[in-house]
Design a protein around this motif. Structure first.
Motif, PDB file in Angstrom:
ATOM      1  N   SER A 190       2.384   3.619  -0.081  1.00 14.20           N
ATOM      2  CA  SER A 190       2.434   4.732   0.871  1.00 14.20           C
ATOM      3  C   SER A 190       1.481   5.860   0.478  1.00 14.20           C
ATOM      4  CB  SER A 190       3.862   5.273   0.964  1.00 14.20           C
ATOM      5  OG  SER A 190       4.246   5.910  -0.244  1.00 14.20           O
ATOM      6  N   LYS A 191       1.130   5.948  -0.805  1.00 13.38           N
ATOM      7  CA  LYS A 191       0.233   7.007  -1.279  1.00 13.38           C
ATOM      8  C   LYS A 191      -1.239   6.578  -1.281  1.00 13.38           C
ATOM      9  CE  LYS A 191       3.692   9.071  -4.358  1.00 13.38           C
ATOM     10  NZ  LYS A 191       4.029   9.359  -5.783  1.00 13.38           N
ATOM     11  N   LEU A 229       6.909   1.440   5.478  1.00 12.69           N
ATOM     12  CA  LEU A 229       5.979   2.554   5.270  1.00 12.69           C
ATOM     13  C   LEU A 229       6.207   3.680   6.275  1.00 12.69           C
ATOM     14  CD1 LEU A 229       2.650   0.604   4.621  1.00 12.69           C
ATOM     15  CD2 LEU A 229       4.031   1.830   2.935  1.00 12.69           C
ATOM     16  N   ASP A 259       4.418   7.163  10.408  1.00 11.07           N
ATOM     17  CA  ASP A 259       3.494   8.255  10.100  1.00 11.07           C
ATOM     18  C   ASP A 259       2.570   7.930   8.926  1.00 11.07           C
ATOM     19  OD1 ASP A 259       5.558   8.202   8.300  1.00 11.07           O
ATOM     20  OD2 ASP A 259       5.695  10.395   8.091  1.00 11.07           O
ATOM     21  N   SER A 260       2.661   6.702   8.404  1.00 12.36           N
ATOM     22  CA  SER A 260       1.821   6.331   7.259  1.00 12.36           C
ATOM     23  C   SER A 260       0.352   6.253   7.663  1.00 12.36           C
ATOM     24  CB  SER A 260       2.265   4.975   6.700  1.00 12.36           C
ATOM     25  OG  SER A 260       1.382   4.530   5.692  1.00 12.36           O
ATOM     26  N   LYS A 261      -0.510   6.751   6.808  1.00 14.27           N
ATOM     27  CA  LYS A 261      -1.951   6.742   7.081  1.00 14.27           C
ATOM     28  C   LYS A 261      -2.690   5.645   6.310  1.00 14.27           C
ATOM     29  CE  LYS A 261      -2.422  11.635   8.319  1.00 14.27           C
ATOM     30  NZ  LYS A 261      -0.979  11.853   8.482  1.00 14.27           N
ATOM     31  N   VAL A 262      -1.968   4.845   5.526  1.00 10.95           N
ATOM     32  CA  VAL A 262      -2.611   3.790   4.750  1.00 10.95           C
ATOM     33  C   VAL A 262      -3.193   2.734   5.697  1.00 10.95           C
ATOM     34  CG1 VAL A 262      -0.464   2.488   4.459  1.00 10.95           C
ATOM     35  CG2 VAL A 262      -2.347   2.141   2.857  1.00 10.95           C
ATOM     36  N   THR A 264      -3.992  -0.933   6.415  1.00 18.78           N
ATOM     37  CA  THR A 264      -3.540  -2.244   5.937  1.00 18.78           C
ATOM     38  C   THR A 264      -4.508  -3.317   6.417  1.00 18.78           C
ATOM     39  OG1 THR A 264      -2.112  -2.561   7.861  1.00 18.78           O
ATOM     40  CG2 THR A 264      -1.142  -1.490   5.942  1.00 18.78           C
ATOM     41  N   THR A 292       6.400   2.904  -2.596  1.00 19.42           N
ATOM     42  CA  THR A 292       5.923   4.260  -2.866  1.00 19.42           C
ATOM     43  C   THR A 292       4.438   4.254  -3.221  1.00 19.42           C
ATOM     44  OG1 THR A 292       8.113   4.930  -3.658  1.00 19.42           O
ATOM     45  CG2 THR A 292       6.247   6.297  -4.315  1.00 19.42           C
TER      46      THR A 292
END
Length: 334
Positions: free
Chosen positions: A95-96, A118, A121-124, A126, A92
């Motif tokens: 993911s933020k 994640l 659709d995750s925008k993090v 990596t 969590t």
């Protein structure tokens, strides 16, 4: 690898009035404490939110990000990274965030499943911080065919036992990692590129000075052997012309064979090696046993994987621990 969730049980209310009051006070205190922890690990408005997999990346990210970044490290002080696996709350947190920094090279055996969790659709962003480093291939334990030991190592976190993941221990590798982290900040927050470049330049200069000091002060010794508890110093040995003799393998949990211990003890005696190195975040029992057998002393050689709570409280960091490593290496090579 399975990522396990957590279950938070609720305390049962007591019926006697005094105990009810005490319980309420305890619940309020726990709630306030939890709020403090959530604020520390949560999002910070107006900053680049960064989550790191272990201490060196946390330190470099703080140094480069400065007041433009809010950096959270997944692993608490005093916890050995090889033994750690993430929980659902860690997923969590990542993911933020805008950036997730991990070492790679097989250190985080859990990372592929973690990143898959994640979602598409995750925008993090990596970042594999070890990318671009010439990795040390091969594991001496493989050559002996110790499949049971290999399986045990894999369970403790290394996903690729054919590669030494301990890149960060050498300042020369740390330079590459710091540059990768700088690039990640610029990608996530291009508006503040100039500040990240400035802070990176300062960090780069300090790492280069550390590299120069290691090169200069380790070059004059005829003795080049270092006996270590955990095979974590391969990059340091490669970059500064040392010979690492490890009691345990790439994971500090790998159990050495009795014949290997006897062979190392014999080598220590024959070559008059004065010290055997141990680490602070793992048991020193084997190092002490071997030192006693070989009738030599022990010293700390820190793999820089994390801080103890005492080191954290004292304000220690990657550079102070590296300087102490250099002092102990010089003592052992005399």
């Amino acid at each position: 690898m399975r990522i396990l969730g957590t279950v938070n049980g609720r305390p049962r209310l007591l019926h006697k009035s005094k105990l009810v009051i005490i319980a309420i006070l305890l619940l309020v205190g726990a709630s306030l404490s939890a709020c403090g922890k959530n604020n520390e690990a949560g999002l910070a408005e107006g900053k680049v939110n960064v989550v790191t997999s272990f201490y060196p990346l946390y330190y470099f990210a703080q140094e480069i990000g400065g007041d433009k970044a809010h950096v959270v490290n997944l692993i608490a002080a005093g916890v050995e990274p090889h033994e750690w696996t993430p929980k659902s709350r860690d997923l969590t947190s990542v993911s933020k965030a805008q950036l997730f920094l991990y070492n790679g090279a097989g250190l985080e055996g859990w990372v592929d499943d973690f990143l898959h969790g994640l979602g598409s659709d995750s925008k993090v962003i990596t970042v594999e911080a070890s990318k671009g480093i010439s990795l040390i291939q091969g594991n001496p334990e493989h050559e002996e065919g110790h499949e049971d030991e290999h399986d045990a190592e894999e369970e403790h976190g290394h996903s690729d036992l054919g590669v030494d993941p301990h890149t960060w221990v050498s300042p020369r590798s740390a330079l590459v990692m710091a540059a990768n982290i700088r690039d990640a900040f610029v990608q996530a927050d291009p508006a503040n590129e100039a500040e990240y470049e400035l802070r990176y330049a300062d960090l780069e200069q300090r790492i280069k000075q550390l590299d120069d000091k290691y090169t200069r002060e380790l070059s004059g010794y005829k003795r080049r052997d270092i006996v270590v508890s955990h095979q974590a110093f391969g990059y340091l040995a490669r970059d500064y012309d040392l010979n690492q003799i490890a009691i345990m393998g790439l994971s500090p949990e790998a159990e050495p064979r009795s014949q290997d211990l006897l062979a190392i003890a014999r080598y220590v005696k024959e070559h008059e090696i004065p010290y055997i190195f141990f680490e602070e975040l793992v048991s020193e029992q084997l190092a002490n046993t071997l030192a006693s057998e070989a009738k030599v002393d022990t010293l700390v050689l820190n793999p820089l994987e994390g801080l103890t709570p005492e080191q954290q409280k004292a304000g220690e960091n990657y550079f102070t621990l590296s300087e102490r490593n250099l002092q102990n290496l010089q003592k052992a090579l005399q």
